[in-house]
Structures are given as C-alpha cells and as structure tokens.
Design an enzyme around this catalytic site. Structure first.
Site, PDB file in Angstrom:
ATOM      1  N   GLU A  40       0.820  -1.207   0.000  1.00 45.58           N
ATOM      2  CA  GLU A  40       0.000   0.000   0.000  1.00 45.58           C
ATOM      3  C   GLU A  40       0.857   1.261   0.000  1.00 45.58           C
ATOM      4  O   GLU A  40       0.536   2.237  -0.678  1.00 45.58           O
ATOM      5  CB  GLU A  40      -0.950   0.006   1.208  1.00 45.58           C
ATOM      6  CG  GLU A  40      -2.083  -0.999   1.126  1.00 45.58           C
ATOM      7  CD  GLU A  40      -3.046  -0.726  -0.009  1.00 45.58           C
ATOM      8  OE1 GLU A  40      -3.024   0.381  -0.584  1.00 45.58           O
ATOM      9  OE2 GLU A  40      -3.839  -1.631  -0.350  1.00 45.58           O
ATOM     10  N   TYR A 123      -6.302   6.299   4.831  1.00 50.08           N
ATOM     11  CA  TYR A 123      -6.482   5.323   3.763  1.00 50.08           C
ATOM     12  C   TYR A 123      -5.700   4.034   4.042  1.00 50.08           C
ATOM     13  O   TYR A 123      -6.252   2.929   3.971  1.00 50.08           O
ATOM     14  CB  TYR A 123      -6.051   5.883   2.399  1.00 50.08           C
ATOM     15  CG  TYR A 123      -5.843   4.780   1.403  1.00 50.08           C
ATOM     16  CD1 TYR A 123      -6.941   4.129   0.849  1.00 50.08           C
ATOM     17  CD2 TYR A 123      -4.565   4.320   1.084  1.00 50.08           C
ATOM     18  CE1 TYR A 123      -6.763   3.063  -0.021  1.00 50.08           C
ATOM     19  CE2 TYR A 123      -4.384   3.259   0.227  1.00 50.08           C
ATOM     20  CZ  TYR A 123      -5.479   2.636  -0.321  1.00 50.08           C
ATOM     21  OH  TYR A 123      -5.305   1.569  -1.154  1.00 50.08           O
ATOM     22  N   ASP A 141      -9.292   6.105  -1.445  1.00 53.37           N
ATOM     23  CA  ASP A 141      -8.231   6.730  -2.240  1.00 53.37           C
ATOM     24  C   ASP A 141      -8.859   7.402  -3.460  1.00 53.37           C
ATOM     25  O   ASP A 141     -10.085   7.527  -3.558  1.00 53.37           O
ATOM     26  CB  ASP A 141      -7.182   5.683  -2.642  1.00 53.37           C
ATOM     27  CG  ASP A 141      -7.717   4.651  -3.634  1.00 53.37           C
ATOM     28  OD1 ASP A 141      -8.945   4.638  -3.907  1.00 53.37           O
ATOM     29  OD2 ASP A 141      -6.909   3.853  -4.151  1.00 53.37           O
TER      30      ASP A 141
END
Length: 346
Positions: A40, A123, A141
């Site tokens: 991520e 996020y 996102d």
C-alpha cells in the site's frame, strides 16, 4: 439519505465482481498485514505494474518486520530507489521499530492503532485493517472517490479534504461484513473499469445500472477536480564527472527535498560550455572532454526541474565528492529518479 441508499445497493455487486475478477497479486496471498502494508505504501501514486518488481525485491531483502526495523538507512533507500517520496521509506522503518517495541513485532490489528504509526494515514490504516483483519472500515483513495462520485453524480471537488471526509463517513455507514473485498473491489474497479479523464468502460462495470453519472451522461465531467496551482520551475546543470572509471557523486543535505540521498554534482542554473569550465575550476577540476548528454524534466509535487546534463572526463579527483565505480553506483547508492535519465548515460 438518498446517496446512502444508493451506495448500499453497490456493496454486493462490487464484492461479487471483485471475487470473480480480481487480479492475482503477490500481496493478496494469505492476507499478511506486513505484505499489505508494504504494497500500500509503494502503491501511493504509483501503478501496480510499476510496483511489482520493487515489491518483490524489497520483500526478498527484508522479508520480516524485524528485518525492516534493523535495516541500514542507505540500504533501505537503495531498495526504494525509483519509487520517489523517500520519506515514505524512512517512515516504514520508524513504524517497524515501534511495532517491534510496542507490539512484539506483530502489526497492530485495529484501525485506530494502525493510524498511530508513522506514515500511516486514514487510507492505509483502513486498507490494512479491512483487508488483513476484516475490520469494517473504509479505505478511500482517488479510485474510490472517482467511483463513488460517479455513482451518486456528485459535483463536489474530490481534491478538497471535506469531500473525502464526507464520502468516508457515508461509506462507514454501509460497510459490509466482507469489508476487505469491498474496499479492494472499489479500488480495483477504479483502476480497471471506472477510469479517469472521462473514459470509463461503463459496459463492463457491475454498477452501470446504479450509476447516475452514466445515466445522466456526466462521466466526462465527474469527478470534479479544481485546477491545481502552477509548479515552480527551476533550472539545473548536472555533471557526470568521470575519472579513470569512477563517477563523482555527493550526498544531499539531511533536510529538505530528497534528503540524505545521493546525487550527481549540479548547480542551480542552465550553464553554457564556457560557464561549465568556470565551475570546474572552482572545484579544482580540469576537463579533457565535455559532452552534452541531453535535457531532462522531472516533476515533483510543487516544483519542476529542467535539467541539462554534461558527461565530463576529468584529469584529477576532488575530495569534495565521493568517487565510486560504476557497479557500486548501480548497486549501493540510492540515486533519486530525478537523476535517473543521466545515470543511464554512464
């Protein structure tokens, strides 16, 4: 309330579509929170196809949280070379050290605890908590904002923090039990189907019967994005100085843009060949050959560098610089992507 009701209708189609169409990606195997976290952070502002090689190299070198916590910073930055935003790599190490000390090396399992770690925002915390631990929290996102904006035909500016906050609050109210699949489904739909710039593949979208932007022919104007402020432009002359097979580099300052990374010597202006000779004299260097190697632009978030490069064979070394063999430069020193085009000329 009308938006909430519409958003409730998309949960099942998203999960079903994702489970049937998801890509086989290395960080999706086994739902390892360490792997999900690394992926991520790497995927922020970088496409999946570009990340794959970096991810595999990083995990091969640092397979565990303990390895990341102990890694030498220069090795860490070399592993991150080419991804940019090097503070993200530094924050990975800081967070790993906290996890080692506070959580006995295991990633914390709640959204709130994840949010306390350096470099992990709303996020990323939502992605890890939902995908690895099935916590019912959203992960919003740019892809998710685009999908939801089009589904509800929102005219709100997605670049404003308050827009993201409101969509996050609404998604929180509709989070299904399979929160990880739902979040990944929304993200994957945005990457592969609900594309930006008014070019979504609506006929392949599992949400087409619900999507108001499609019904109202608004996909070219939604999501709404305000015009960004112009970037400051800076000119630079970059020197590839070579002496008997060794290349000159230097370490940037410990604070500011590209902190602590290595760079080729450069000056903050575009120089003529005559002016280059003057700079070399200041560095106590004498050139035996000067060759222009091209112009390269590199864009950061708030500044754009326009660089002209010169490859220069010199007859002596200056101890002001670090002189390294070409193999060492490629294997050991983290050179930012801004200088990547010039490194290719070595």
């Amino acid at each position: 309330m009308q938006e909430i009701e519409l958003m409730k209708k998309i949960t099942e189609p998203i999960i079903k579509w994702y489970q049937e169409n998801k890509r086989e990606l290395p960080w999706r195997k086994g739902k390892n929170p360490y792997h999900i976290w690394i992926s991520e952070i790497m995927l922020q502002q970088t496409r999946i196809e570009a990340v794959m090689g970096y991810y595999e190299r990083f995990l091969k070198s640092l397979p565990t949280m303990q390895d990341l916590a102990k890694v030498d910073e220069e090795k860490l930055l070399k592993l991150w070379e080419g991804l940019g935003y090097y503070n993200r790599a530094r924050n990975l190490k800081k967070a790993a050290q906290i996890v080692q000390e506070k959580y006995q090396g295991s990633m914390p399992k709640s959204y709130q605890e994840l949010l306390e770690l350096p470099g992990i925002g709303e996020y990323t915390a939502g992605a890890i908590a939902s995908i690895a631990y099935d916590e019912k929290v959203p992960a919003v996102d740019g892809n998710v904002l685009r999908v939801i904006s089009r589904v509800v035909a929102s005219k709100k500016d997605v670049l404003e923090g308050k827009t993201k906050k409101k969509f996050t609050e609404k998604l929180q109210k509709i989070m299904p039990k399979q929160a990880g699949d739902f979040n990944e489904g929304l993200m994957e739909l945005g990457e592969r189907i609900c594309l930006p710039n008014g070019k979504p593949n609506c006929e392949e979208c599992p949400l087409q019967e619900f999507c108001l932007a499609k019904k109202e022919n608004l996909t070219d104007s939604i999501p709404v994005r305000k015009i960004k402020t112009k970037r400051r432009k800076e000119q630079k002359t970059v020197f590839l100085l070579e002496y008997k097979g060794k290349i000159a580099i230097r370490k940037r300052e410990s604070k500011g843009l590209l902190a602590n990374l290595y760079e080729f010597p450069n000056v903050d202006e575009k120089l003529t060949k005559k002016a280059i000779s003057d700079v070399l004299k200041k560095w106590n260097l004498e050139a035996s050959n000067i060759e222009e190697i091209g112009i390269h632009h590199h864009i950061f978030s708030h500044v754009e560098w326009e660089m002209i490069g010169y490859k220069i064979a010199v007859e002596t070394m200056n101890e002001e610089f670090i002189w390294v063999k070409k193999e060492e430069l490629l294997e050991e020193y983290a050179i930012p992507g801004a200088f990547g085009k010039f490194r290719e000329k070595i």
